[in-house]
Design an enzyme around this catalytic site. Sequence first.
Site, PDB file in Angstrom:
ATOM      1  N   THR A 175       0.879  -1.170   0.000  1.00 13.12           N
ATOM      2  CA  THR A 175       0.000   0.000   0.000  1.00 13.12           C
ATOM      3  C   THR A 175       0.915   1.218   0.000  1.00 13.12           C
ATOM      4  O   THR A 175       1.972   1.203   0.615  1.00 13.12           O
ATOM      5  CB  THR A 175      -0.860  -0.005   1.283  1.00 13.12           C
ATOM      6  OG1 THR A 175      -1.785  -1.069   1.207  1.00 13.12           O
ATOM      7  CG2 THR A 175      -1.614   1.309   1.461  1.00 13.12           C
ATOM      8  N   ARG A 203     -14.617  -6.663  -0.944  1.00 10.88           N
ATOM      9  CA  ARG A 203     -14.007  -6.249   0.324  1.00 10.88           C
ATOM     10  C   ARG A 203     -13.423  -4.829   0.169  1.00 10.88           C
ATOM     11  O   ARG A 203     -12.670  -4.549  -0.748  1.00 10.88           O
ATOM     12  CB  ARG A 203     -12.902  -7.233   0.700  1.00 10.88           C
ATOM     13  CG  ARG A 203     -12.133  -6.883   1.987  1.00 10.88           C
ATOM     14  CD  ARG A 203     -10.841  -6.171   1.705  1.00 10.88           C
ATOM     15  NE  ARG A 203      -9.985  -6.071   2.891  1.00 10.88           N
ATOM     16  CZ  ARG A 203      -8.900  -5.317   2.954  1.00 10.88           C
ATOM     17  NH1 ARG A 203      -8.535  -4.593   1.915  1.00 10.88           N
ATOM     18  NH2 ARG A 203      -8.170  -5.272   4.043  1.00 10.88           N
ATOM     19  N   VAL A 204     -13.772  -3.951   1.067  1.00  3.02           N
ATOM     20  CA  VAL A 204     -13.187  -2.609   1.091  1.00  3.02           C
ATOM     21  C   VAL A 204     -12.260  -2.546   2.292  1.00  3.02           C
ATOM     22  O   VAL A 204     -12.622  -2.984   3.393  1.00  3.02           O
ATOM     23  CB  VAL A 204     -14.290  -1.533   1.193  1.00  3.02           C
ATOM     24  CG1 VAL A 204     -13.680  -0.145   1.357  1.00  3.02           C
ATOM     25  CG2 VAL A 204     -15.193  -1.574  -0.042  1.00  3.02           C
ATOM     26  N   GLY A 205     -11.072  -2.001   2.091  1.00  2.00           N
ATOM     27  CA  GLY A 205     -10.104  -1.904   3.182  1.00  2.00           C
ATOM     28  C   GLY A 205     -10.188  -0.563   3.899  1.00  2.00           C
ATOM     29  O   GLY A 205     -11.158   0.193   3.759  1.00  2.00           O
ATOM     30  N   ASP A 206      -9.129  -0.267   4.643  1.00  3.34           N
ATOM     31  CA  ASP A 206      -9.084   0.956   5.443  1.00  3.34           C
ATOM     32  C   ASP A 206      -8.774   2.202   4.631  1.00  3.34           C
ATOM     33  O   ASP A 206      -9.162   3.313   5.001  1.00  3.34           O
ATOM     34  CB  ASP A 206      -8.011   0.805   6.533  1.00  3.34           C
ATOM     35  CG  ASP A 206      -6.631   0.508   5.932  1.00  3.34           C
ATOM     36  OD1 ASP A 206      -6.550  -0.354   5.028  1.00  3.34           O
ATOM     37  OD2 ASP A 206      -5.646   1.129   6.350  1.00  3.34           O
ATOM     38  N   THR A 225      -0.618   1.819   6.846  1.00  9.90           N
ATOM     39  CA  THR A 225      -0.423   0.602   6.052  1.00  9.90           C
ATOM     40  C   THR A 225      -0.430  -0.608   6.981  1.00  9.90           C
ATOM     41  O   THR A 225      -0.010  -0.511   8.134  1.00  9.90           O
ATOM     42  CB  THR A 225       0.893   0.667   5.237  1.00  9.90           C
ATOM     43  OG1 THR A 225       1.247  -0.647   4.804  1.00  9.90           O
ATOM     44  CG2 THR A 225       2.052   1.233   6.025  1.00  9.90           C
ATOM     45  N   GLY A 226      -0.931  -1.728   6.468  1.00 12.42           N
ATOM     46  CA  GLY A 226      -1.068  -2.931   7.288  1.00 12.42           C
ATOM     47  C   GLY A 226      -2.431  -3.544   7.027  1.00 12.42           C
ATOM     48  O   GLY A 226      -3.120  -3.170   6.070  1.00 12.42           O
ATOM     49  N   LEU A 227      -2.831  -4.466   7.867  1.00 14.56           N
ATOM     50  CA  LEU A 227      -4.105  -5.151   7.653  1.00 14.56           C
ATOM     51  C   LEU A 227      -5.273  -4.177   7.879  1.00 14.56           C
ATOM     52  O   LEU A 227      -5.503  -3.703   8.985  1.00 14.56           O
ATOM     53  CB  LEU A 227      -4.206  -6.341   8.610  1.00 14.56           C
ATOM     54  CG  LEU A 227      -5.413  -7.240   8.391  1.00 14.56           C
ATOM     55  CD1 LEU A 227      -5.373  -7.895   7.009  1.00 14.56           C
ATOM     56  CD2 LEU A 227      -5.469  -8.316   9.468  1.00 14.56           C
ATOM     57  N   GLY A 228      -5.996  -3.898   6.789  1.00 14.68           N
ATOM     58  CA  GLY A 228      -7.015  -2.841   6.823  1.00 14.68           C
ATOM     59  C   GLY A 228      -8.081  -3.048   7.878  1.00 14.68           C
ATOM     60  O   GLY A 228      -8.567  -2.085   8.485  1.00 14.68           O
TER      61      GLY A 228
HETATM   62  N1  GLY Z   1      -4.137  -1.458   4.241  1.00 15.27           N
HETATM   63  C1  GLY Z   1      -4.566  -1.923   2.987  1.00 15.27           C
HETATM   64  C2  GLY Z   1      -5.718  -2.803   3.063  1.00 15.27           C
HETATM   65  O1  GLY Z   1      -5.856  -3.590   4.005  1.00 15.27           O
HETATM   66  O2  GLY Z   1      -6.534  -2.741   2.190  1.00 15.27           O
END
Ligand code: GLY
Length: 305
Positions: A175, A203-206, A225-228
């Site tokens: 990202t 799926r929509v992220g952060d 950045t990281g797991l949304g």
């Molecule tokens: N941070 C990017 C995502 O999880 O979509």
Amino acid sequence: MYSIIVHGGVGVVPGDKQEAVIAGVREAVLSAIPILEGGGSSLDAVEAAIMVLEDNPLFNAGTGSVLTFDGDVEMDAAMAQGSSLGFGAVAGIKNIQHPISLARMVMEKTDHVLLQGSGAQEFARMMDVPSHNPITEERRAQWQTYRENFLRGDAGDWPKLKALMKEHPEFMHGTVGAVVVDDQGEVAAGTSTGGVFLKLLGRVGDTPLPGAGTYATKFGGASSTGLGESMMRTLITKTACDFMRMGLDAQGAASGAVNMLSNTLGTEAGIIVVDCHGGVGFAQNTAQMAHAYFKQGMAQPIAEL
Ligand code: GLY
């Protein structure tokens, strides 16, 4: 005094790609310096820097975005302006080259904050954004391998996918984000991503959600950045901006926000931050986060993992 910081995602960059990734984030900062030097706006600088990263297939944004479980690319992007609390974002956008520019158009040309899916696609057509295929051969080959591995296991739900991501942290690399304060003190932040490998369609992220992946106020701005899913649950960029409103500088806000996430959900995260006084900050709880920054008066940008 102006400042800019960009990131290219958290995680561990494989040894053979490290030099190119560092060069990539440096190039993004270098593309924005002439804009800021010439008195240009923080929005223009953020857009220019992120366009460079979106065009670099090493990063998971624009060209080179990771593929969904179904083998497609659905990209998210957002642009935020501090003084006005302006925010524009697109989610699940396909077949364009620069999602960050479309996100900015949502902020500047509509009364909305977030357009998604077919509506975002229609808006791109309305804005005469040309069609572009962001899928690279390398990403398609990775997708094939990861999907086969995934299907050999017990597929289909997030805990399994999260375990797979722990084994293969490269899943969520790349990202990209940029945060700028210009010499008028105007703060802007932007983020762009292909999301995470093997995400479910839709799926929509952060990244496109205010306060999760992207946020800016008159006190400062941030891109994460990281797991949304973790960023959405902790509102990490809003947290960093609140810390700056309470008086912390950019580095204090970055460290505080990542600590908050580490102490709650404990998943991998990184953030870049700029405060309205020209301070830059970054923090991550992973071994690496590709980033580069430049503050007015420095001889050269600093770029590192
Ligand atoms: N941070 C990017 C995502 O999880 O979509």
